[in-house]
Design a protein around this motif. Sequence first.
Motif, PDB file in Angstrom:
ATOM      1  N   SER A 239      -7.036  -3.846   5.232  1.00 17.22           N
ATOM      2  CA  SER A 239      -7.335  -4.253   3.864  1.00 17.22           C
ATOM      3  C   SER A 239      -7.718  -3.083   2.963  1.00 17.22           C
ATOM      4  N   SER A 240      -7.373  -1.853   3.354  1.00 20.42           N
ATOM      5  CA  SER A 240      -7.712  -0.703   2.522  1.00 20.42           C
ATOM      6  C   SER A 240      -6.781   0.464   2.831  1.00 20.42           C
ATOM      7  N   LEU A 241      -6.706   1.364   1.867  1.00 20.55           N
ATOM      8  CA  LEU A 241      -5.977   2.610   2.086  1.00 20.55           C
ATOM      9  C   LEU A 241      -6.820   3.753   1.531  1.00 20.55           C
ATOM     10  N   THR A 242      -6.675   4.897   2.164  1.00 25.63           N
ATOM     11  CA  THR A 242      -7.325   6.123   1.688  1.00 25.63           C
ATOM     12  C   THR A 242      -6.305   7.243   1.712  1.00 25.63           C
ATOM     13  N   TRP A 243      -6.156   7.910   0.592  1.00 26.07           N
ATOM     14  CA  TRP A 243      -5.261   9.059   0.505  1.00 26.07           C
ATOM     15  C   TRP A 243      -6.084  10.272   0.100  1.00 26.07           C
ATOM     16  N   SER A 244      -5.873  11.398   0.801  1.00 28.88           N
ATOM     17  CA  SER A 244      -6.619  12.625   0.512  1.00 28.88           C
ATOM     18  C   SER A 244      -5.644  13.768   0.293  1.00 28.88           C
ATOM     19  N   ALA A 245      -5.944  14.613  -0.679  1.00 34.66           N
ATOM     20  CA  ALA A 245      -5.107  15.780  -0.956  1.00 34.66           C
ATOM     21  C   ALA A 245      -5.244  16.790   0.171  1.00 34.66           C
ATOM     22  N   THR A 246      -4.270  17.690   0.272  1.00 34.66           N
ATOM     23  CA  THR A 246      -4.291  18.720   1.312  1.00 34.66           C
ATOM     24  C   THR A 246      -4.304  20.096   0.659  1.00 34.66           C
ATOM     25  N   PRO A 247      -5.458  20.529   0.117  1.00 33.26           N
ATOM     26  CA  PRO A 247      -5.527  21.850  -0.503  1.00 33.26           C
ATOM     27  C   PRO A 247      -5.352  22.941   0.536  1.00 33.26           C
ATOM     28  N   GLY A 248      -4.827  24.083   0.081  1.00 38.14           N
ATOM     29  CA  GLY A 248      -4.600  25.191   0.988  1.00 38.14           C
ATOM     30  C   GLY A 248      -5.892  25.832   1.438  1.00 38.14           C
ATOM     31  N   GLU A 249      -5.760  26.764   2.367  1.00 39.11           N
ATOM     32  CA  GLU A 249      -6.925  27.468   2.898  1.00 39.11           C
ATOM     33  C   GLU A 249      -7.626  28.250   1.788  1.00 39.11           C
ATOM     34  N   LYS A 250      -8.940  28.164   1.750  1.00 39.28           N
ATOM     35  CA  LYS A 250      -9.776  28.822   0.740  1.00 39.28           C
ATOM     36  C   LYS A 250      -9.436  28.369  -0.680  1.00 39.28           C
ATOM     37  N   SER A 251      -8.881  27.182  -0.789  1.00 32.90           N
ATOM     38  CA  SER A 251      -8.520  26.657  -2.109  1.00 32.90           C
ATOM     39  C   SER A 251      -9.762  26.158  -2.833  1.00 32.90           C
ATOM     40  N   ILE A 252      -9.712  26.176  -4.163  1.00 36.68           N
ATOM     41  CA  ILE A 252     -10.811  25.613  -4.958  1.00 36.68           C
ATOM     42  C   ILE A 252     -10.467  24.206  -5.416  1.00 36.68           C
ATOM     43  N   GLY A 253      -9.393  23.633  -4.879  1.00 39.62           N
ATOM     44  CA  GLY A 253      -9.039  22.260  -5.186  1.00 39.62           C
ATOM     45  C   GLY A 253      -7.779  22.156  -6.013  1.00 39.62           C
ATOM     46  N   PRO A 254      -7.481  20.946  -6.501  1.00 41.01           N
ATOM     47  CA  PRO A 254      -8.324  19.755  -6.466  1.00 41.01           C
ATOM     48  C   PRO A 254      -8.438  19.121  -5.080  1.00 41.01           C
ATOM     49  N   PHE A 255      -9.592  18.495  -4.848  1.00 43.10           N
ATOM     50  CA  PHE A 255      -9.855  17.785  -3.610  1.00 43.10           C
ATOM     51  C   PHE A 255      -9.851  16.286  -3.914  1.00 43.10           C
TER      52      PHE A 255
ATOM     53  N   GLU B 271      -4.437   7.146   5.239  1.00 43.18           N
ATOM     54  CA  GLU B 271      -5.024   6.289   6.278  1.00 43.18           C
ATOM     55  C   GLU B 271      -4.899   4.841   5.810  1.00 43.18           C
ATOM     56  N   LEU B 272      -4.109   4.061   6.530  1.00 39.53           N
ATOM     57  CA  LEU B 272      -3.874   2.665   6.180  1.00 39.53           C
ATOM     58  C   LEU B 272      -4.603   1.760   7.161  1.00 39.53           C
ATOM     59  N   LEU B 273      -5.457   0.890   6.621  1.00 42.09           N
ATOM     60  CA  LEU B 273      -6.120  -0.129   7.420  1.00 42.09           C
ATOM     61  C   LEU B 273      -5.630  -1.501   6.969  1.00 42.09           C
TER      62      LEU B 273
ATOM     63  N   PHE C  55       0.820  -1.209   0.000  1.00 44.32           N
ATOM     64  CA  PHE C  55       0.000   0.000   0.000  1.00 44.32           C
ATOM     65  C   PHE C  55       0.862   1.271   0.000  1.00 44.32           C
ATOM     66  N   GLU C  56       1.956   1.225   0.743  1.00 52.19           N
ATOM     67  CA  GLU C  56       2.811   2.412   0.822  1.00 52.19           C
ATOM     68  C   GLU C  56       3.446   2.738  -0.532  1.00 52.19           C
ATOM     69  N   ASP C  57       3.672   1.711  -1.362  1.00 52.60           N
ATOM     70  CA  ASP C  57       4.178   1.963  -2.714  1.00 52.60           C
ATOM     71  C   ASP C  57       3.167   2.777  -3.517  1.00 52.60           C
ATOM     72  N   LEU C  58       1.885   2.460  -3.361  1.00 56.31           N
ATOM     73  CA  LEU C  58       0.844   3.219  -4.053  1.00 56.31           C
ATOM     74  C   LEU C  58       0.807   4.664  -3.559  1.00 56.31           C
ATOM     75  N   ILE C  59       0.974   4.847  -2.259  1.00 55.16           N
ATOM     76  CA  ILE C  59       0.961   6.194  -1.708  1.00 55.16           C
ATOM     77  C   ILE C  59       2.111   7.011  -2.272  1.00 55.16           C
ATOM     78  N   GLU C  60       3.282   6.415  -2.371  1.00 55.57           N
ATOM     79  CA  GLU C  60       4.425   7.123  -2.946  1.00 55.57           C
ATOM     80  C   GLU C  60       4.175   7.465  -4.415  1.00 55.57           C
ATOM     81  N   ARG C  61       3.512   6.572  -5.130  1.00 55.01           N
ATOM     82  CA  ARG C  61       3.190   6.838  -6.538  1.00 55.01           C
ATOM     83  C   ARG C  61       2.221   8.016  -6.649  1.00 55.01           C
ATOM     84  N   ILE C  62       1.241   8.043  -5.775  1.00 50.65           N
ATOM     85  CA  ILE C  62       0.275   9.152  -5.775  1.00 50.65           C
ATOM     86  C   ILE C  62       0.991  10.468  -5.506  1.00 50.65           C
TER      87      ILE C  62
END
Length: 223
Positions: free
Chosen positions: A104-120, A100-102, A82-89
């Motif tokens: 049997s699953s992983l979730t990765w979320s972008a960190t847009p800046g304050e008042k950003s329009i994305g991407p999310f 967030e690593l569980l 899973f960590e290989d996928l995170i590095e690729r992202i």
Amino acid sequence: MTYRDDRDADQARIAALEADLAAANQRIAELEGRREQALVLASGGNALTAPAPGTAAKRWFGAPLQLELTRRFGGTFPTDRFEDLIERIRAIVRDPGRSELLRSSLTWSATPGEKSIGPFLVVTVSVKDGATTLTVTDRLGQAAGAIYGGIGGGVGGGAIVAPIFASIAVPVLAPVFVLGWLGGVYAGARAIFKRVARRRAERLQVLFDALAEEIATRIAQQG
């Protein structure tokens, strides 16, 4: 060489040029088609099926307010990779994001800046019942609010005095001037948002394709 030979040679050159032009036009059409397809695929909810019918948001705003691509793989992705996928992202998006690593699953979320329009961006990979599901999403609601609110409130509201003054000379045409002005503002905002959505969809497609290739390769290596 006779006149007839010269004419035949000219016709042959013209035919060759027409063939080259047709090939070039076809290539341009293919490139434009792929550009449009990025938005169509992302708005359809599944990279492997026909796009879903247009939503009310897409009809009004010109593009969906959420882009999503999903693919289900027959086989289990090794969870210890899973960590290989995170590095690729991170390498593709250029954002460390939040992970967030569980078991049997992983979730990765972008960190847009304050008042950003994305991407999310949100990437989810889950391994369950002998299959692996990849989902990549992006929310465009804030981009739509910024574009329509900025143009509608700034140009549409602040500069509406122009059609009002124009209607003073011809009062009977006042509704036409005002509605025409507001319609033009809406059309402009819609065109801008659609371009923004298309660029975001293209980036989403690049990320999705890279992760799908990585997952398919790892599953194949698993045997």
